[in-house]
Scaffold this active site. Structure first.
Site: not given
Ligand code: RFL
Ligand code: PHB
Length: 411
Positions: A72, A201, A309, A313, A401
């Site tokens: 994108h 957005y 989110p 990032k 971004y």
């Molecule tokens: P995770 O993905 O939470 O993984 C942690 C893992 O550790 C396990 N765990 C354990 N394992 C063993 N022993 C224990 N005691 C443990 N405790 C926990 C868990 O089961 C899990 O598998 O962390 P990590 O790897 O640091 O990754 C971070 C990302 O997942 C997170 O920052 C992103 O998803 C945030 N986020 C977004 N980030 C982006 O860069 N771009 C995006 O577009 C974006 N959109 C989002 C998002 C997060 C969202 N939510 C649901 C919070 C959109 C949403 C809606």
């Molecule tokens: C997504 O596609 O899940 C998404 C995209 C942009 C954001 C957060 C989540 O800022």
């Protein structure tokens, strides 16, 4: 059991780290408390910065991303029924982002790890990190009904916000910076084509809305099925909702109507609807734990910091942290110098705070806080007007971004 790097958590941070270390000939063991299906299905991020995509490619994990992911070159800002495109390459000297779901990044890295890498144990729950400030840190964990100990040279806590690794850093040495927001995101996945070719957005008096997407899923690749549709489109859509909202309180019709209203424009744009396949509510939080290192324990990703989110990032910060750790450990092993490992927390935190700033700015720019005054509404519009009318302001958004170069945040 013994290894060089004990990794807690098989989210994107832990899995990418295991891959980077494997490629450098450094052994590791990954402990993940959940089962494989759960990790591969957990819906979260969708946007990869160019730097994250480059790290995945360099790690040999970018092949499917390059085939199926969507590059994108911009996003659209909507407010006051108007639309404005932010052109990333034109503003940043050629940078862009990749739409490729976190679920797919995790699937790709898990498959590689199981085929080529060191042990990756699912349903192995870390209970505690011990001896972080000694030369021989240990992870106590439970697997297949019994307790065991993983002896390590280094431990990296990639166990997310609710993990155990952070607790091994004494409270007297730590400082926590936190902000919660009085709203969350109702997120849906829907079998519907995207309503716009790039992410939208939208700021509206009724609250924020985001139109995102997932790469289309290929159906019926065989010749016999040539007359059937070959691709299924998936939309990922979000609505600002009050903190603590029950997703089931929103029926499908209400979600679509609200998305349509918050994104409405003066031209003939309209929303593409379809069956909703998943509905969840995510709270919004900003959080930083300092330092990100204690002795031989290093924190990476959501274990150390959370961003709302809106700036997309979180996953990108996680990738930056583990790339920084891997580079530092490789440097230590090749030169004997602990210099980069010693600088790990400081190096990561510079980039983390830039992402915190940007995510906070995007959140307060686009969301309507409960009880916001008309003065605050006008300020939001003025901030948006500034972005769309000043190349300098727009460039600032585009640079943040698409992502700051790894290890050189804010420069
Ligand atoms: P995770 O993905 O939470 O993984 C942690 C893992 O550790 C396990 N765990 C354990 N394992 C063993 N022993 C224990 N005691 C443990 N405790 C926990 C868990 O089961 C899990 O598998 O962390 P990590 O790897 O640091 O990754 C971070 C990302 O997942 C997170 O920052 C992103 O998803 C945030 N986020 C977004 N980030 C982006 O860069 N771009 C995006 O577009 C974006 N959109 C989002 C998002 C997060 C969202 N939510 C649901 C919070 C959109 C949403 C809606
Ligand atoms: C997504 O596609 O899940 C998404 C995209 C942009 C954001 C957060 C989540 O800022």
């Amino acid at each position: 059991m013994r290894t060089t790097v004990g990794i807690i958590g098989a989210g994107p941070a832990g899995l990418l780290l295991a891959r980077l270390l494997h490629n450098a000939g450094i052994d590791s063991v990954v402990l993940e408390s959940r089962d494989r299906a759960y990790v591969e299905r957990r819906q979260r991020a969708g946007i990869l910065e160019q730097g994250t995509a480059d790290v995945l490619r360099a790690a040999g994990a970018g092949e499917r991303m390059d085939r199926e992911g969507l590059r994108h070159d911009g996003i659209e800002l909507r407010f006051d029924r108007r639309r404005h495109r932010v052109d990333f390459p034109a503003l940043t000297g050629g940078r862009s982002v990749m739409v490729y779901a976190q679920t797919e990044v995790c699937k790709d890295l898990i498959a590689l790890q199981l085929r080529e890498g060191g042990p990756l144990l699912f349903e192995a729950e870390a209970l505690a990190v011990e001896g972080a400030d000694t030369d021989a840190p240990r992870i106590r964990f439970r697997h297949e009904g019994r307790e065991d100990v993983l002896e390590c040279s280094y431990v990296v806590g990639c166990d997310g916000f609710w993990g155990v690794a952070r607790k091994a850093i004494p409270a007297r040495l730590t400082q926590v910076f936190e902000r919660t927001y009085p709203f969350g995101w109702l997120g849906i996945l829907a079998d519907a084509p995207p309503s716009h070719e790039e992410l939208v957005y939208a700021r509206h008096d009724r609250g924020f809305a985001l139109l995102s997407m997932r790469p289309p899923v290929t159906l019926h690749p065989s010749k016999e099925a040539a007359s059937l549709p070959t691709e299924a489109f998936v939309s990922r859509l979000y609505l600002q909702v009050p903190d603590g909202t029950d997703p089931e309180a929103w029926d499908d019709e209400r979600i679509w109507d609200e998305l349509e209203r918050r994104c409405e424009t003066d031209d003939d744009w309209h929303l593409q609807r379809g069956p909703i396949t998943q509905k969840t509510v995510t709270p919004m939080r900003s959080y930083v734990h300092e330092p990100m290192r204690h002795g031989r324990l290093f924190l990476a990703g959501d274990a150390a910091h959370i961003v709302p989110p809106t700036g997309a990032k979180g996953l990108n910060l996680a990738a930056g942290d583990v790339a920084t750790f891997a580079r530092a450990l490789i440097h230590q092993q090749r030169t004997g110098s602990p210099e980069l490992l010693d600088a790990y927390s400081q190096t990561c935190l510079r980039r983390v705070w830039q992402a915190e700033r940007f995510s906070y700015d995007m959140t307060t720019l686009l969301h309507r806080a409960p009880g916001a005054t008309t003065f605050e509404d006008r300020l939001q519009i003025a901030r948006l007007e500034r972005i769309v009318s000043s190349r300098a302001a727009e460039t600032d958004l585009a640079e943040a971004y698409t992502g700051f170069p790894f290890g050189r945040a804010g420069e």
